[in-house]
Design a protein around this motif. Structure first.
Motif, short mmCIF file in Angstrom:
data_model
loop_
_atom_site.label_atom_id
_atom_site.label_comp_id
_atom_site.label_asym_id
_atom_site.label_seq_id
_atom_site.Cartn_x
_atom_site.Cartn_y
_atom_site.Cartn_z
N ALA A 144 0.98 -1.18 0.16
CA ALA A 144 0.09 0.06 0.10
C ALA A 144 0.95 1.36 0.13
N ASP A 145 0.36 2.40 -0.77
CA ASP A 145 1.06 3.71 -0.61
C ASP A 145 1.23 4.07 0.71
N GLY A 146 2.49 4.34 1.12
CA GLY A 146 3.03 4.88 2.32
C GLY A 146 3.55 3.72 3.09
N LEU A 147 3.81 2.68 2.71
CA LEU A 147 4.35 1.48 3.49
C LEU A 147 5.39 0.65 2.80
N GLY A 148 6.52 0.62 3.22
CA GLY A 148 7.68 0.31 2.53
C GLY A 148 8.99 -0.21 3.77
N GLU A 149 9.87 0.42 3.55
CA GLU A 149 11.03 0.54 4.40
C GLU A 149 10.84 0.94 5.69
N ASN A 150 9.76 1.87 5.90
CA ASN A 150 9.61 2.48 6.99
C ASN A 150 8.98 1.40 8.31
N VAL A 151 8.38 0.52 7.47
CA VAL A 151 7.64 -0.61 8.20
C VAL A 151 8.03 -1.95 8.09
N LEU A 152 8.56 -2.17 7.08
CA LEU A 152 8.84 -3.64 6.72
C LEU A 152 9.94 -4.17 7.48
N GLY A 153 9.62 -5.40 7.90
CA GLY A 153 10.53 -5.99 8.68
C GLY A 153 10.32 -5.71 10.20
N LYS A 154 9.77 -4.63 10.57
CA LYS A 154 9.56 -4.07 11.99
C LYS A 154 8.70 -4.85 12.76
N ARG A 155 8.83 -4.77 14.07
CA ARG A 155 8.02 -5.38 15.12
C ARG A 155 6.83 -4.45 15.45
N ILE A 156 5.63 -4.99 15.61
CA ILE A 156 4.34 -4.02 15.85
C ILE A 156 4.43 -3.77 17.08
N ASP A 157 4.97 -2.49 17.65
CA ASP A 157 4.96 -2.14 18.94
C ASP A 157 4.27 -0.66 18.89
N ASP A 158 4.19 0.03 20.16
CA ASP A 158 3.57 1.24 20.20
C ASP A 158 4.03 2.13 19.21
N ASP A 159 5.60 2.22 19.13
CA ASP A 159 5.92 3.26 18.14
C ASP A 159 5.53 3.10 16.58
N LEU A 160 5.36 1.54 16.32
CA LEU A 160 5.10 1.25 14.80
C LEU A 160 3.63 1.58 14.65
#
Length: 218
Positions: A144-160
């Motif tokens: 989806a637009d806006g989602l890429g390296e900023n979230v890919l591979g990241k853990r779902i936590d409060d910051d994410l």
């Protein structure tokens, strides 16, 4: 009652399984449809080799159902796979997708078994907060637009979660990924005897889609 949990290893289906176990339900099987088509309408295809390991961590019997991943025909594959099991109900992680929930419900009706969907119509933000509090979940696919390296591979936590909320405000994405905006993989949950480990991780970004490829899980 004997239940089977339908899962790809993502946050929603594992959280649904966890809620079933929290309620004292007798879950025996972890069932995954394994589509050849990466663009299956119903089922995820990324990193499904993690699911047998997840099943082992949960003390469940893994059942993989092969499918070509063709629209609607893949539902017959699921039906036939479930019909071969001695179960009385199926657990699913549907949140808002009537397309998915109604089709699995129809299969359950045909087989004369129950459907348990504990996340249905749950507030997406509350769901993500519970995932962050109780589980180790990583985003492994973005689409989806806006989602890429900023979230890919990241853990779902409060910051994410805050990042997803900000992107949702601009791009109108579903913050829990119910519209296919992203897919996730669960590495730990209360029902796991120990975390799932992995090696051989590579990231691919192409044509607006990102995926984390993982070679090995144990």
């Amino acid at each position: 009652m004997t239940w089977a949990a339908l899962t790809s290893g993502g946050k929603d289906s594992i959280l649904a399984l966890q809620k079933a176990l929290d309620a004292g339900m007798d879950v025996t099987y972890m069932v995954t449809v394994v589509p050849k088509n990466p663009d299956s309408y119903m089922f995820h295809s990324a990193n499904l080799s993690a699911v047998p390991v997840i099943a082992e961590r949960c003390g469940l019997t893994y059942v993989g159902i092969p499918s070509d991943g063709e629209k609607e025909a893949e539902l017959l594959d699921l039906k036939n796979g479930l019909a071969a099991l001695q179960i009385e109900g199926v657990i699913v992680g549907a949140i808002e997708s009537e397309y998915q929930r109604s089709r699995v419900a129809a299969i359950c009706d045909e087989l004369g078994i129950a459907l348990f969907a504990p996340l249905w119509k749950m507030d997406p933000l509350a769901l993500l907060r519970e995932v962050a509090d109780r589980m180790d979940v990583r985003i492994v696919v973005t689409a989806a637009d806006g989602l890429g390296e900023n979230v890919l591979g990241k853990r779902i936590d409060d910051d994410l979660i805050d990042v997803l909320c900000k992107i949702s405000a601009k791009r109108r994405i579903h913050i829990a990924g119910e519209g296919g905006e992203y897919e996730s993989l669960t590495l730990a949950a209360p029902c796991f005897s120990s975390p799932v480990l992995y090696a051989g991780c590579t990231t691919e970004l192409s044509c607006g889609r990102g995926i984390v490829h993982i070679e090995k899980f144990w």
